[in-house]
Design a protein around this motif. Structure first.
Motif, PDB file in Angstrom:
ATOM      1  N   VAL A 174      -6.201  -2.562  -6.867  1.00 54.34           N
ATOM      2  CA  VAL A 174      -5.210  -2.401  -5.795  1.00 54.34           C
ATOM      3  C   VAL A 174      -5.930  -1.943  -4.532  1.00 54.34           C
ATOM      4  CG1 VAL A 174      -3.228  -1.846  -7.278  1.00 54.34           C
ATOM      5  CG2 VAL A 174      -4.690  -0.006  -6.444  1.00 54.34           C
ATOM      6  N   HIS A 221       1.900   1.939  -7.727  1.00 52.75           N
ATOM      7  CA  HIS A 221       0.793   1.774  -8.675  1.00 52.75           C
ATOM      8  C   HIS A 221       0.169   3.095  -9.126  1.00 52.75           C
ATOM      9  CE1 HIS A 221       1.034  -2.448  -7.572  1.00 52.75           C
ATOM     10  NE2 HIS A 221       0.814  -2.152  -6.309  1.00 52.75           N
ATOM     11  N   SER A 273       2.890  -0.182 -12.280  1.00 54.33           N
ATOM     12  CA  SER A 273       3.018  -1.388 -11.444  1.00 54.33           C
ATOM     13  C   SER A 273       4.106  -2.341 -11.922  1.00 54.33           C
ATOM     14  CB  SER A 273       1.673  -2.148 -11.390  1.00 54.33           C
ATOM     15  OG  SER A 273       0.618  -1.294 -11.050  1.00 54.33           O
ATOM     16  N   TRP A 308      -0.426  -6.803   0.334  1.00 55.13           N
ATOM     17  CA  TRP A 308       0.188  -6.012   1.402  1.00 55.13           C
ATOM     18  C   TRP A 308       0.312  -6.919   2.631  1.00 55.13           C
ATOM     19  CZ3 TRP A 308       1.737  -2.408  -1.520  1.00 55.13           C
ATOM     20  CH2 TRP A 308       0.937  -1.547  -2.257  1.00 55.13           C
ATOM     21  N   SER A 335      -2.334   0.310   3.461  1.00 56.19           N
ATOM     22  CA  SER A 335      -1.249   0.131   2.499  1.00 56.19           C
ATOM     23  C   SER A 335       0.024   0.725   3.098  1.00 56.19           C
ATOM     24  CB  SER A 335      -1.608   0.785   1.163  1.00 56.19           C
ATOM     25  OG  SER A 335      -1.734   2.179   1.296  1.00 56.19           O
ATOM     26  N   ASN A 367       4.885  -4.088   1.114  1.00 56.51           N
ATOM     27  CA  ASN A 367       4.559  -4.762  -0.146  1.00 56.51           C
ATOM     28  C   ASN A 367       5.075  -6.196  -0.108  1.00 56.51           C
ATOM     29  OD1 ASN A 367       3.828  -5.162  -2.843  1.00 56.51           O
ATOM     30  ND2 ASN A 367       5.791  -4.429  -3.598  1.00 56.51           N
ATOM     31  N   THR A 409       5.024   3.197  -1.264  1.00 56.81           N
ATOM     32  CA  THR A 409       3.601   3.336  -0.970  1.00 56.81           C
ATOM     33  C   THR A 409       2.794   2.838  -2.149  1.00 56.81           C
ATOM     34  OG1 THR A 409       3.447   5.518  -1.947  1.00 56.81           O
ATOM     35  CG2 THR A 409       4.104   5.423   0.372  1.00 56.81           C
ATOM     36  N   CYS A 410       1.471   2.769  -1.937  1.00 52.57           N
ATOM     37  CA  CYS A 410       0.597   2.335  -3.031  1.00 52.57           C
ATOM     38  C   CYS A 410       0.788   3.245  -4.244  1.00 52.57           C
ATOM     39  CB  CYS A 410      -0.856   2.359  -2.552  1.00 52.57           C
ATOM     40  SG  CYS A 410      -2.019   1.750  -3.782  1.00 52.57           S
ATOM     41  N   GLU A 445      -2.956   6.351  -2.027  1.00 51.36           N
ATOM     42  CA  GLU A 445      -3.300   6.005  -0.648  1.00 51.36           C
ATOM     43  C   GLU A 445      -3.781   7.211   0.148  1.00 51.36           C
ATOM     44  OE1 GLU A 445      -0.377   6.121  -1.991  1.00 51.36           O
ATOM     45  OE2 GLU A 445       0.915   7.379  -0.745  1.00 51.36           O
ATOM     46  N   THR A 490      -5.906   0.451  -1.581  1.00 52.55           N
ATOM     47  CA  THR A 490      -5.242   1.710  -1.249  1.00 52.55           C
ATOM     48  C   THR A 490      -5.129   1.917   0.257  1.00 52.55           C
ATOM     49  OG1 THR A 490      -7.372   2.849  -1.435  1.00 52.55           O
ATOM     50  CG2 THR A 490      -5.976   2.823  -3.398  1.00 52.55           C
ATOM     51  N   SER A 491      -5.986   1.222   1.018  1.00 52.88           N
ATOM     52  CA  SER A 491      -5.945   1.347   2.473  1.00 52.88           C
ATOM     53  C   SER A 491      -6.528   0.080   3.111  1.00 52.88           C
ATOM     54  CB  SER A 491      -6.756   2.568   2.922  1.00 52.88           C
ATOM     55  OG  SER A 491      -6.798   2.642   4.328  1.00 52.88           O
ATOM     56  N   GLY A 516     -10.161   0.210  -1.832  1.00 53.65           N
ATOM     57  CA  GLY A 516      -9.243   0.240  -2.964  1.00 53.65           C
ATOM     58  C   GLY A 516      -9.941   0.614  -4.251  1.00 53.65           C
TER      59      GLY A 516
END
Lengths: 177, 430
Positions: free
Chosen positions: B309, B182, B165, B417, B314, B427, B177-178, B100, B311-312, B329
């Protein structure tokens, strides 16, 4: 260092499938290894027992080694402590609390010897003799009820052992479709 | 269509809960919303006041040159997430990439995730050797000097630990966090020697079908690799993102198998034995296998599935109130290129196609982006990737229906998210 002299087409030719003995295109900078040199490096054991060294061990011999060098992390009976549980869990794999131990999960007994000799004890790998590695392997098999207390484990007996979970693995590779 | 008409059309939502067209940022449409409206996410405090006209750093010469660069001291907080190993196993365990806090497709070397089984060896390249033996015509030993003289290739490709994950299949959504959830995922430019070149020189016996790969760490880490993969796209990597491999990534030479589970790309490679059958090492039997609900297990599940995924925004990157945001992401697939990524901002009710940032490379991380006008209300955002084979990233529900919840590897289900009205992002299972 210049790599310009290597022709791209030559590299591609070297990668052509199927393999055909030696290559004319490669730089050929490897030095031929002698059987003696290889013997010192080759510590892996095949599932068929290929590579197992001379030597032997019994569960009772392994018990004292295990208590001194393994039990601090794995528990005196292999029940798991700081690190992996090694014993028990039989019949648990299809339940909500599966215990993947040597006895319940590992498909090949040869893997125990291979792994113990290459990577254990964690703080001092490569310190067990071949006899000691056989003995620890025997002890772990006995703790899991797979061999008797006075069975001898060596290059002949170890690969002959049928681990309980041997036939429960389905290979995804190579793909069938 | 005029530029203005184009901008107007891209401001129309293309899916539920404020998702806008992927071309909005590209056409400059965001500028019409006002300079401050972009509101791109950052974890740092945003100051309203401009800097002084002549800031302190303009009033004296700056720092001198340096032999090896380092990042700004203001970025020192961007760190890998280091898991504490079990007592007695110093050096074992994993650290995760803070996904992230990064952007683009490349992971900086110092932030590439780590997974070690017995610490990082301190290898002297002068003493390191690579042995190729077994079912070969000529067993060969290579020094690092010799390997450096071989023609090399470079490829940008991802590496993902197959245990990444794991929290997706946990009964309850885990906080983190991401990167914490992940981050066993990174992407680098790897440079090295196609493994097939060296195998060709050794002359593989027609009976040889597998290769045992052994590392020079204290675990003497071993995995069996199919010969076909070795001849396809396997690399003996020596450089990562232009510089010599880091010790934690396998210095001085590692195996790199594109698209396959990270564990099999054996680091600190010292020995390759050509064998008829897989060796059945501890890691490929007792560890990196998938236990199914009926008690049977899948073995040699090498390829990493299609996955993505966001990432933002997140968790850990707080929202800054309603406005325009970029949802961004990463998507990837062990089977090849990413064809398409779709994003939902309404928990999967509707989807919009994201823009993919070039280059889109086979078995590499692909950055995706989509503008989103957040109205400040509760929203669940999620992404769904499709690769060039047409395989669609599965839902969490479908993944569990297929494999249960007792397996621990190759977990590529869709996770969401939850964006809350109080600007928090958490999450959530979807």
């Amino acid at each position: 260092m210049s790599t310009s002299k290597w022709i791209v087409a030559g590299v591609c030719a070297a990668l052509t499938w199927p393999l055909t003995g030696g290559s004319q295109e490669g730089p050929n900078l490897g030095i031929e290894a002698t059987p003696e040199e290889i013997a010192g490096w080759d510590i892996s054991i095949g599932a068929d027992g290929d590579g197992l060294p001379v030597g032997s061990g019994t569960p009772s011999e392994g018990a004292s080694i295990f208590a001194a060098k393994c039990a601090a992390c794995h528990g005196l009976q292999g029940e798991g402590l700081l690190n992996d549980r090694l014993v028990g869990g039989h019949g648990s794999l299809a339940t909500d609390n599966p215990a993947k131990t040597i006895g319940s999960y590992w498909p090949y007994a040869t893997t125990i010897f291979d792994y113990v000799r290459r990577a254990m004890p964690y703080q001092t790998p490569h310190t067990l003799t071949d006899d000691e590695a056989y003995a620890v392997t025997a002890h772990l098999l006995h703790l899991n009820g797979i061999i008797q207390a006075d069975d001898v484990i060596d290059a002949q007996t170890l690969p002959a052992i049928e681990m309980p979970n041997r036939d429960s693995f389905d290979r995804v590779y190579p793909p069938t479709d | 269509m005029s530029q203005n008409q184009q901008i107007t059309s891209t401001l129309e939502p293309v899916a539920g809960n404020g998702l806008l067209h992927r071309r909005l940022f590209l056409t400059g449409g965001a500028a019409t919303l006002g300079a401050g409206a972009l509101g791109l996410l950052t974890a740092r405090h945003v100051t309203a006041a401009p800097p002084p006209e002549v800031p302190e750093w303009m009033k004296a010469p700056g720092a001198p040159l340096s032999g090896y660069g380092r990042r700004s001291r203001f970025e020192a907080g961007v760190q890998r997430y280091v898991a504490t190993p079990a007592a007695g196993t110093t050096g074992a365990g994993a650290s995760r990439t803070p996904l992230e806090r990064l952007n683009g497709m490349i992971t900086p070397n110092a932030l590439h995730f780590e997974r070690h089984h017995s610490g990082i060896p301190d290898i002297d390249p002068e003493q390191h050797r690579l042995l190729i033996h077994g079912l070969v015509e000529r067993p060969l030993v290579f020094s690092m000097d010799a390997l450096h003289r071989y023609p090399m290739v470079s490829r940008i490709q991802f590496l993902e630990c197959s245990g990444n994950s794991r929290t997706i299949i946990a009964a309850a959504p885990q906080s983190g966090t991401c990167g914490q959830l992940h981050g066993l995922l990174s992407c680098s430019e790897w440079t090295g020697i196609p493994l097939g070149v060296l195998l060709e020189e050794a002359g593989v016996d027609p009976q040889g079908r597998w290769l045992l790969m052994e590392g020079a760490d204290a675990a003497a880490m071993t995995r069996s690799v199919p010969l076909a993969k070795a001849m396809d796209d396997a690399l003996l990597a020596i450089y990562q993102n232009g510089e010599a491999l880091r010790p934690e990534q396998g210095y001085p030479v590692r195996l790199f198998l594109p698209g396959w589970e990270g564990n099999i790309s054996v680091k600190w490679l010292r020995r390759i034995a050509v064998t008829r059958e897989p060796t059945m090492t501890r890691d490929e039997t007792s560890k990196y296998t998938d236990l199914l609900p009926d008690g049977r297990s899948l073995m040699f599940t090498f390829e990493m599935g299609v996955k993505s995924v966001i990432t933002s925004p997140s968790p850990g990157l707080a929202m800054q109130g309603p406005g325009l945001y970029e949802i961004s992401g990463l998507a990837w697939s062990g089977a090849g290129r990413i064809r398409r990524v779709e994003i939902s901002a309404d928990g999967g009710e509707s989807w919009a196609e994201a823009a993919l940032t070039e280059p889109v490379l086979s078995k590499a991380l692909t950055r995706f982006r989509l503008p989103w006008r957040w109205d400040g209300g509760s929203a669940v955002i999620m992404s769904r990737a499709v690769d060039e084979t047409g395989t669609v990233q599965p839902t969490r529900e479908a993944l569990i229906a297929e494999k249960g919840t007792r397996f621990a590897y190759h977990i590529n289900g869709i996770e969401g998210w939850q964006v809350a009205a109080n600007n928090e992002v958490t999450n959530v299972h979807v």
